[in-house]
Design a protein around this motif. Structure first.
Motif, short mmCIF file in Angstrom:
data_model
loop_
_atom_site.label_atom_id
_atom_site.label_comp_id
_atom_site.label_asym_id
_atom_site.label_seq_id
_atom_site.Cartn_x
_atom_site.Cartn_y
_atom_site.Cartn_z
N ALA A 59 40.01 19.95 15.12
CA ALA A 59 39.51 20.05 13.90
C ALA A 59 40.09 21.10 12.91
CB ALA A 59 37.95 19.82 13.83
N ASP A 60 40.18 20.90 11.80
CA ASP A 60 40.81 21.86 10.82
C ASP A 60 40.04 23.31 10.87
OD1 ASP A 60 41.79 19.62 8.08
OD2 ASP A 60 42.74 20.10 10.11
N PHE A 61 38.72 23.17 11.08
CA PHE A 61 38.04 24.31 11.27
C PHE A 61 37.84 25.09 12.33
CE2 PHE A 61 34.87 22.57 13.85
CZ PHE A 61 34.66 21.06 13.45
N VAL A 62 38.77 24.54 13.40
CA VAL A 62 38.85 25.68 14.65
C VAL A 62 40.30 25.54 15.03
CG1 VAL A 62 36.89 24.75 15.52
CG2 VAL A 62 38.82 23.49 16.35
N THR A 63 41.29 25.16 14.16
CA THR A 63 42.69 25.27 14.45
C THR A 63 43.28 26.67 14.41
OG1 THR A 63 43.20 23.18 13.45
CG2 THR A 63 44.90 24.55 13.89
N GLY A 64 43.72 27.22 15.70
CA GLY A 64 44.22 28.64 15.70
C GLY A 64 43.32 29.24 16.58
N ARG A 65 41.97 28.84 16.51
CA ARG A 65 41.05 29.76 17.27
C ARG A 65 40.52 29.18 18.68
NH1 ARG A 65 36.18 30.21 15.01
NH2 ARG A 65 36.13 28.21 13.90
N PHE A 66 40.35 27.82 18.45
CA PHE A 66 40.08 27.04 19.83
C PHE A 66 41.29 26.56 20.37
CE2 PHE A 66 35.32 26.15 18.28
CZ PHE A 66 35.21 27.41 18.04
N THR A 67 41.07 26.33 22.04
CA THR A 67 42.01 25.56 22.77
C THR A 67 41.28 24.83 23.68
OG1 THR A 67 43.58 27.55 22.72
CG2 THR A 67 43.95 25.86 24.25
N ILE A 68 41.67 23.53 23.80
CA ILE A 68 41.33 22.51 24.76
C ILE A 68 42.26 22.40 25.86
CG2 ILE A 68 42.06 20.49 23.50
CD1 ILE A 68 39.31 18.99 24.29
N SER A 69 41.73 22.21 26.98
CA SER A 69 42.63 21.91 28.09
C SER A 69 41.80 21.11 28.93
CB SER A 69 43.31 23.20 28.73
OG SER A 69 42.26 24.11 29.34
N ARG A 70 42.60 20.67 30.16
CA ARG A 70 41.90 19.62 31.13
C ARG A 70 42.63 19.92 32.69
NH1 ARG A 70 42.13 13.69 29.42
NH2 ARG A 70 41.48 13.05 31.41
N ASP A 71 42.08 19.55 33.55
CA ASP A 71 42.55 19.43 34.94
C ASP A 71 42.10 18.11 35.32
OD1 ASP A 71 43.04 19.56 37.71
OD2 ASP A 71 42.57 21.71 37.72
N GLN A 80 38.28 26.65 25.06
CA GLN A 80 38.43 28.20 24.89
C GLN A 80 38.19 28.61 23.34
OE1 GLN A 80 38.83 30.91 27.52
NE2 GLN A 80 38.11 31.77 25.50
N MET A 81 37.29 29.35 23.19
CA MET A 81 36.83 29.75 21.93
C MET A 81 37.24 31.11 21.39
SD MET A 81 33.47 27.15 21.29
CE MET A 81 32.73 28.09 22.45
N HIS A 82 37.79 31.46 20.59
CA HIS A 82 38.16 32.89 20.22
C HIS A 82 37.69 33.14 18.80
CE1 HIS A 82 40.33 33.88 23.92
NE2 HIS A 82 41.05 32.90 23.78
N SER A 83 37.69 34.36 18.21
CA SER A 83 37.30 34.78 16.84
C SER A 83 36.12 33.75 16.36
CB SER A 83 38.53 34.48 15.98
OG SER A 83 39.76 35.14 16.45
N LEU A 84 34.96 33.70 17.01
CA LEU A 84 34.08 32.85 17.02
C LEU A 84 33.23 33.45 15.65
CD1 LEU A 84 32.83 32.31 20.43
CD2 LEU A 84 33.19 30.37 18.79
N LYS A 85 32.75 32.49 14.91
CA LYS A 85 32.20 32.86 13.66
C LYS A 85 30.65 32.16 13.65
CE LYS A 85 36.48 31.84 11.04
NZ LYS A 85 37.05 30.75 9.98
N PRO A 86 29.91 32.78 12.89
CA PRO A 86 28.56 32.29 12.91
C PRO A 86 28.37 30.87 12.39
CG PRO A 86 28.65 34.41 11.70
CD PRO A 86 29.37 34.30 12.14
N GLU A 87 29.36 30.26 11.85
CA GLU A 87 29.17 28.76 11.28
C GLU A 87 29.60 27.97 12.75
OE1 GLU A 87 30.66 31.29 9.62
OE2 GLU A 87 32.58 30.79 8.98
N ASP A 88 30.14 28.73 13.71
CA ASP A 88 30.23 28.05 14.84
C ASP A 88 28.89 27.64 15.83
OD1 ASP A 88 33.48 29.99 15.34
OD2 ASP A 88 33.29 27.76 14.53
N THR A 89 27.91 28.28 15.34
CA THR A 89 26.62 28.12 15.99
C THR A 89 26.34 26.43 15.93
OG1 THR A 89 25.92 30.19 15.50
CG2 THR A 89 24.43 28.55 16.17
N ALA A 90 26.27 25.92 17.34
CA ALA A 90 25.91 24.63 17.46
C ALA A 90 25.76 24.32 18.72
CB ALA A 90 27.24 23.75 16.86
N VAL A 91 25.22 23.21 18.90
CA VAL A 91 25.12 22.39 20.41
C VAL A 91 26.61 21.83 20.43
CG1 VAL A 91 24.10 20.94 21.79
CG2 VAL A 91 22.68 22.34 20.39
#
Length: 119
Positions: A59-71, A80-91
């Protein structure tokens, strides 16, 4: 089939968290895996998706901050979430698209893990 997510919690703005989701329930053939999130009073939105071959989209709102990976061997998907913002608060919910045979697929969901980002 069960999806179990973990890794949520409380973090200060600018901090990092890593979410992990494990799919279980026998011999699974999993296509796409993804993370969604739902803030209070809002709809559930896609955060990131990864194909079995490792192709990702965000999603545009996480590009560059979050990374998805799988095994694929362990049937896990991480966020993996970096540079978290209050607006990232969610389930945060993980999902997996699983082959059911005869060409059909079914989406399964985990119960969600709460991420709270304080300002």
């Amino acid at each position: 089939v069960q999806l179990q997510a973990s890794g949520g919690g409380l973090v200060q703005a600018g901090g990092s968290l890593r979410l992990t989701c494990t799919a279980s329930g026998g011999r699974l053939s999993i296509d796409d895996m993804a993370w969604y999130r739902q803030a209070p009073g809002k709809q559930r939105n896609l955060v990131a998706r990864i194909t079995r071959d490792g192709i990702t989209n965000y999603a545009d709102f996480v590009t560059g901050r979050f990374t998805i990976s799988r095994d694929n061997a362990k049937n896990t998907v991480d966020l993996q979430m970096h540079s978290l913002k209050p607006e990232d608060t969610a389930v945060y919910y993980c999902s997996a698209l699983i082959q059911m045979g005869w060409g059909s697929r079914r989406a399964y969901w985990g119960k969600g893990t709460l991420v709270t980002v304080s300002s």
